[in-house]
Design a protein around this motif. Structure first.
Motif, PDB file in Angstrom:
ATOM      1  N   HIS A 250      13.118  46.290  70.692  1.00 44.37           N
ATOM      2  CA  HIS A 250      13.701  45.011  71.709  1.00 44.37           C
ATOM      3  C   HIS A 250      14.769  44.545  70.864  1.00 44.37           C
ATOM      4  CE1 HIS A 250      12.036  42.119  68.422  1.00 44.37           C
ATOM      5  NE2 HIS A 250      13.083  41.755  68.481  1.00 44.37           N
ATOM      6  N   TYR A 251      15.844  44.329  72.068  1.00 46.42           N
ATOM      7  CA  TYR A 251      16.750  44.111  71.766  1.00 46.42           C
ATOM      8  C   TYR A 251      17.536  42.249  71.088  1.00 46.42           C
ATOM      9  CZ  TYR A 251      18.268  48.302  72.815  1.00 46.42           C
ATOM     10  OH  TYR A 251      19.014  50.316  72.548  1.00 46.42           O
ATOM     11  N   LYS A 252      18.122  41.675  70.414  1.00 40.22           N
ATOM     12  CA  LYS A 252      18.042  40.049  70.003  1.00 40.22           C
ATOM     13  C   LYS A 252      20.167  40.463  70.043  1.00 40.22           C
ATOM     14  CE  LYS A 252      14.391  38.913  68.481  1.00 40.22           C
ATOM     15  NZ  LYS A 252      13.829  38.585  67.419  1.00 40.22           N
ATOM     16  N   MET A 253      20.535  39.336  70.020  1.00 41.01           N
ATOM     17  CA  MET A 253      22.166  38.855  69.857  1.00 41.01           C
ATOM     18  C   MET A 253      21.970  38.451  68.711  1.00 41.01           C
ATOM     19  SD  MET A 253      23.166  39.343  72.154  1.00 41.01           S
ATOM     20  CE  MET A 253      24.949  38.436  72.709  1.00 41.01           C
ATOM     21  N   GLY A 254      23.074  38.844  67.599  1.00 41.44           N
ATOM     22  CA  GLY A 254      22.376  38.985  66.173  1.00 41.44           C
ATOM     23  C   GLY A 254      24.556  38.489  65.367  1.00 41.44           C
ATOM     24  N   LEU A 255      24.148  38.031  63.901  1.00 41.01           N
ATOM     25  CA  LEU A 255      25.668  38.451  63.823  1.00 41.01           C
ATOM     26  C   LEU A 255      26.734  39.104  62.877  1.00 41.01           C
ATOM     27  CD1 LEU A 255      24.755  35.430  61.624  1.00 41.01           C
ATOM     28  CD2 LEU A 255      25.372  34.583  63.940  1.00 41.01           C
ATOM     29  N   SER A 256      27.220  39.148  63.797  1.00 40.00           N
ATOM     30  CA  SER A 256      28.434  40.517  63.562  1.00 40.00           C
ATOM     31  C   SER A 256      29.473  39.645  62.727  1.00 40.00           C
ATOM     32  CB  SER A 256      28.574  41.247  63.866  1.00 40.00           C
ATOM     33  OG  SER A 256      30.318  42.070  63.844  1.00 40.00           O
TER      34      SER A 256
END
Length: 402
Positions: A250-256
């Motif tokens: 699945h897809y998630k928003m993460g830190l960059s």
């Protein structure tokens, strides 16, 4: 010997016992004189005229016009069925097994979070009309309920689909009304609180321009699992969408992040930013903390998807209560809560999936040059206030009173 004729004369009001005695005596005389066949015919007529009264020990007979079913039982008439239904209604309900505190808590959470999902559009429009917080000739501010999407109607009724009905209610149900409502600044499906609507396309453009210039401020209240350290600050870490591999990809928003610790561990080194990352800045301030949880005020300065949820869970390691998506990174599962938090909430870990996201749009401020500024606050939903009470978290205004 001459045949004996048995004549039976009965008064209209003779009782059953007298008739049966006479009938038995007649049978005895008939057997002695050999005329039982004629007597049987007479007796059958006699039984028919006695309105169903029978002799002791004889088979029961049914009244004229009463139908029977298999087995000889009388069939209930419509009047009997109606009387039986009425008796069932008046019966005292059987004592039900009392619900446990945990079952009551789960029922409360379901009631507060699922009551407006999949309802008729008119029902949702009337609820939103009762929750209007502010209105003028350009904008309308309403109290958005939990679990109702603003735009996407793939799962239930969306707010955008009931705006024509809401506009008609606000105009007093006029048959001819040209007023319209348009979503301008949206909220996530599970977020509650102030939702800004525009009355025209020009108002939508104006609000979006004001938002880009940071003239629209929105403050959110959240309950976090954990206490942020320091208690006040700014999170400035870009966010990017990433794929999570595993049994259920699945897809998630993460830190960059733009910085990383150097090899010696005594400083940071700037790194090249990812071209697909979005700048994200969030101000935060702890309002109160207790039982390992906190009431935190958030003010996003940018509008990246899931920005506040990602910053709290991944940057400060204090996920929002009820955030079942970002409490784990590598899997999709209900939020794992400490035992002390579960005990205060009156739940077990297996029931934590019923905890809704405690993310509430508390305040909206819109600065306008030609008119007065708009400053609207929205009351907390009931499940939010209950969680505050269970976790012994105090609202700022109550702390000031103390």
């Amino acid at each position: 010997m001459f045949p004996v004729v048995c004549v039976v004369l009965l008064k209209p009001k003779s009782n059953t016992y007298t008739r049966c005695t006479i009938m038995n005596n007649c049978r005895r005389i008939a057997r002695n004189c050999g005329c039982s066949s004629g007597l049987n015919s007479l007796m059958s007529r006699f039984k028919t005229r006695t309105n169903g009264d029978s002799c002791p020990g004889a088979a029961p007979s049914h009244n004229r016009g009463q139908a029977t079913v298999a087995g000889g039982k009388p069939r209930l008439t419509a009047a009997d069925l109606a009387q039986q239904v009425q008796q069932e209604k008046t019966k005292t309900p059987a004592t039900e097994t009392p619900m446990s505190k945990q079952q009551k808590r789960v029922m409360e959470l379901k009631q507060f979070t699922l009551q407006l999902q999949n309802v008729h559009p008119n029902v949702l429009a009337k609820h939103l009309f009762r929750g209007v917080l502010y209105q003028d000739k350009h904008v309308v501010v309403i109290n958005k309920p939990h679990g109702v999407p603003v735009q996407d109607a793939s799962r239930g009724t969306a707010i955008s689909s009931v705006l024509p009905a809401l506009s008609k209610l606000m105009d007093g149900m006029k048959t001819k009304s040209d007023s319209q409502l348009f979503p301008s600044l949206g909220l996530e499906k599970e977020t509650t609180g102030v939702l800004l609507l525009a009355r025209s396309d020009e108002a939508v453009s104006y609000i979006l321009n004001m938002h880009r210039e940071n003239n629209v401020q929105r403050k959110y209240w959240v309950i976090t699992v954990g206490v942020p350290v320091p208690s006040e600050g700014v999170i400035d870490i870009p966010i990017i969408e990433r794929e999570v591999t595993g049994p259920k990809p699945h897809y998630k928003m993460g830190l960059s992040p733009l910085f990383r610790m150097n090899d010696s561990g005594d400083g940071v080194t700037k790194v090249r930013g990812h071209r697909q990352a979005h700048p994200a800045v969030t101000k935060y301030r702890v309002l109160d903390s207790s039982t390992g949880c906190s009431l935190v005020e958030l003010q996003p300065l940018t509008g990246v998807k899931h920005q506040m949820r990602v910053h709290m869970a991944l940057a400060l390691a204090c996920p929002i209560l009820g955030d079942h998506k970002y409490s784990h990174w590598s899997k999709l599962a209900p939020q794992k809560l400490p035992e002390r938090v579960l005990s205060k909430l009156g739940l077990e870990q297996s029931k934590s999936r019923y905890i809704p996201l405690h993310l509430h749009a508390r305040q909206l401020t819109l600065s306008r040059a030609s008119e007065d500024d708009i400053d609207v606050s929205c009351p907390l939903p009931k499940y939010f206030t209950q969680s505050l009470k269970h976790l012994h978290l105090t609202l700022p205004d109550k702390k000031d009173d103390e």
